[in-house]
Design an enzyme around this catalytic site. Structure first.
Site, mmCIF file in Angstrom:
data_model
loop_
_atom_site.group_PDB
_atom_site.id
_atom_site.type_symbol
_atom_site.label_atom_id
_atom_site.label_comp_id
_atom_site.label_asym_id
_atom_site.label_seq_id
_atom_site.Cartn_x
_atom_site.Cartn_y
_atom_site.Cartn_z
ATOM 1 N N HIS A 48 0.830 -1.205 0.000
ATOM 2 C CA HIS A 48 0.000 0.000 0.000
ATOM 3 C C HIS A 48 0.865 1.256 0.000
ATOM 4 O O HIS A 48 1.747 1.410 0.858
ATOM 5 C CB HIS A 48 -0.890 -0.023 1.247
ATOM 6 C CG HIS A 48 -1.792 1.152 1.382
ATOM 7 N ND1 HIS A 48 -1.819 1.958 2.496
ATOM 8 C CD2 HIS A 48 -2.720 1.655 0.529
ATOM 9 C CE1 HIS A 48 -2.725 2.904 2.329
ATOM 10 N NE2 HIS A 48 -3.285 2.746 1.147
ATOM 11 N N HIS A 68 -0.293 11.430 -1.915
ATOM 12 C CA HIS A 68 -1.614 11.087 -1.390
ATOM 13 C C HIS A 68 -2.444 12.299 -0.985
ATOM 14 O O HIS A 68 -3.628 12.382 -1.291
ATOM 15 C CB HIS A 68 -1.450 10.153 -0.180
ATOM 16 C CG HIS A 68 -2.755 9.715 0.413
ATOM 17 N ND1 HIS A 68 -3.445 10.466 1.347
ATOM 18 C CD2 HIS A 68 -3.521 8.612 0.197
ATOM 19 C CE1 HIS A 68 -4.567 9.844 1.674
ATOM 20 N NE2 HIS A 68 -4.636 8.716 0.993
HETATM 21 O O1 G3P Z 1 -6.336 2.012 -3.309
HETATM 22 C C1 G3P Z 1 -6.558 1.571 -2.014
HETATM 23 C C2 G3P Z 1 -6.252 2.626 -0.981
HETATM 24 O O2 G3P Z 1 -5.003 3.201 -1.260
HETATM 25 C C3 G3P Z 1 -7.285 3.707 -0.918
HETATM 26 O O3 G3P Z 1 -7.107 4.615 0.114
HETATM 27 O O4 G3P Z 1 -6.485 6.802 1.056
HETATM 28 O O5 G3P Z 1 -4.845 4.938 1.090
HETATM 29 O O6 G3P Z 1 -5.404 6.059 -1.058
HETATM 30 P P1 G3P Z 1 -5.902 5.636 0.298
HETATM 31 MG MG MG Z 2 -4.284 4.851 -2.465
#
Ligand code: G3P
Ligand code: MG
Length: 235
Positions: free
Chosen positions: A7, A49
Site C-alpha cells: 500500500h 496522497h
Molecule cells: O487504493 C486503495 C487505498 O489506497 C485507498 O485509500 O487513502 O490509502 O489512497 P488511500
Molecule cells: Mg491509495
C-alpha cells in the site's frame, strides 16, 4: 493482482509513495504495489496522497503550488526516518520505469484532489503508453468515479472501482467502466458484500489491512487480496 499488495509502495516500512518504498516492496518479495498519482501545479504527474505537503514532506502548503523544478528541493523521506533523508516526491514516469525494471505489477490510484479530472486522465494515459507496461501488470482505480469513466473511455488498461463501502448501484457502475475488480475498505466489508461482488465474477480487494489474522480471515471469506503497509507473511 496478488494476495498482498504493498500500500502506497510499502508505507509501514518506507515513506509512502516513494521509489524507496517501491524498491523495498520488491525486496520483501511482494509482486504488486499500489501508489497514488496526482498533478502538481504545473501539470507534472507525481506520486502523492494528500492535498497538502505537511504530513509527508519537510515543506508546508498545497501540492498544487509546486512545479516540476520544486520537486528536487523537497525531502519526502526524513519525516518517516533519517534513513530515507533526501527521498524525493517521484514523478510517475520514474516510478513506472522502476516498477518495470523490478517486474512488479502496479495498481495506480488516480487522486483528483481538486485537480482537473480531464488533465489528470489525459496525462496518465499518455505516460502509461510511453512506458509500455503489460496490461496484465496494470490496474487503474479511483474513488473519483467520473475520472474512472473518463479513463476507461480512452484506455484498454484494466480498471477497478474503488469505494469506501459497496454502494447499492455498484454493479451498474462497474459495468459502465468495464471494471475487473472492486476495491473496498476492509472495515466496511461484510460477508454479504463479498458474496455479492464474487457472485458477479469480479475480483475483490480490501484496504488497508495490517494484521495478518485479518488478512487471512478476509481471504478465507473470499477476498482475492489486501492492500497492506507491511509485507505480511502470506504472499
Ligand atoms: O487504493 C486503495 C487505498 O489506497 C485507498 O485509500 O487513502 O490509502 O489512497 P488511500
Ligand atoms: Mg491509495
Amino acid at each position: 493482482m496478488s494476495r498482498i499488495i504493498g500500500h502506497r509502495g510499502l508505507a509501514g516500512e518506507a515513506p509512502e509513495n516513494t521509489l524507496a518504498g517501491i524498491r523495498l516492496a520488491a525486496e520483501h518479495g511482494l509482486k504488486w504495489v499500489e501508489v497514488d498519482v496526482t498533478l502538481s501545479g504545473d501539470g507534472t504527474l507525481v506520486l502523492f496522497h494528500d492535498r497538502r505537503l505537511n504530513r509527508t514532506t519537510n515543506k508546508k502548503g498545497r501540492l498544487k503550488t509546486l512545479t516540476c523544478s520544486d520537486l528536487a528541493t523537497i525531502d519526502a523521506g526524513s519525516w518517516f526516518s533519517g534513513q530515507f533523508s533526501g527521498e524525493q516526491i517521484p514523478q510517475l514516469g520514474a516510478a513506472l520505469k522502476l516498477i518495470k525494471e523490478l517486474g512488479l505489477g502496479l495498481n495506480l490510484e488516480l487522486k483528483t484532489n481538486g485537480c482537473s479530472k480531464s488533465r489528470l486522465v489525459e496525462a496518465v494515459v499518455k505516460t502509461l503508453a510511453e512506458v509500455e507496461l503489460p496490461n496484465d501488470r496494470l490496474l487503474v482505480s479511483s474513488f473519483n468515479y467520473a475520472a474512472l469513466v473518463r479513463f476507461s473511455d480512452c484506455s484498454d488498461i484494466p480498471v477497478g472501482c474503488l469505494f469506501e463501502r459497496l454502494p447499492v448501484n455498484w454493479h451498474k457502475k462497474a459495468l459502465r467502466v468495464n471494471a475487473v475488480s472492486i476495491h473496498l475498505n476492509s472495515k466496511r466489508t461484510a460477508k454479504r458484500h463479498i458474496s455479492r461482488v464474487k457472485s458477479k465474477g469480479y475480483e475483490l480487494y480490501c484496504y488497508t489491512v495490517n494484521s495478518p489474522a485479518v488478512a487471512r480471515q478476509l481471504i478465507d471469506d473470499g477476498v482475492d487480496g489486501v492492500f497492506s503497509d507491511y509485507p505480511l507473511a502470506d504472499h
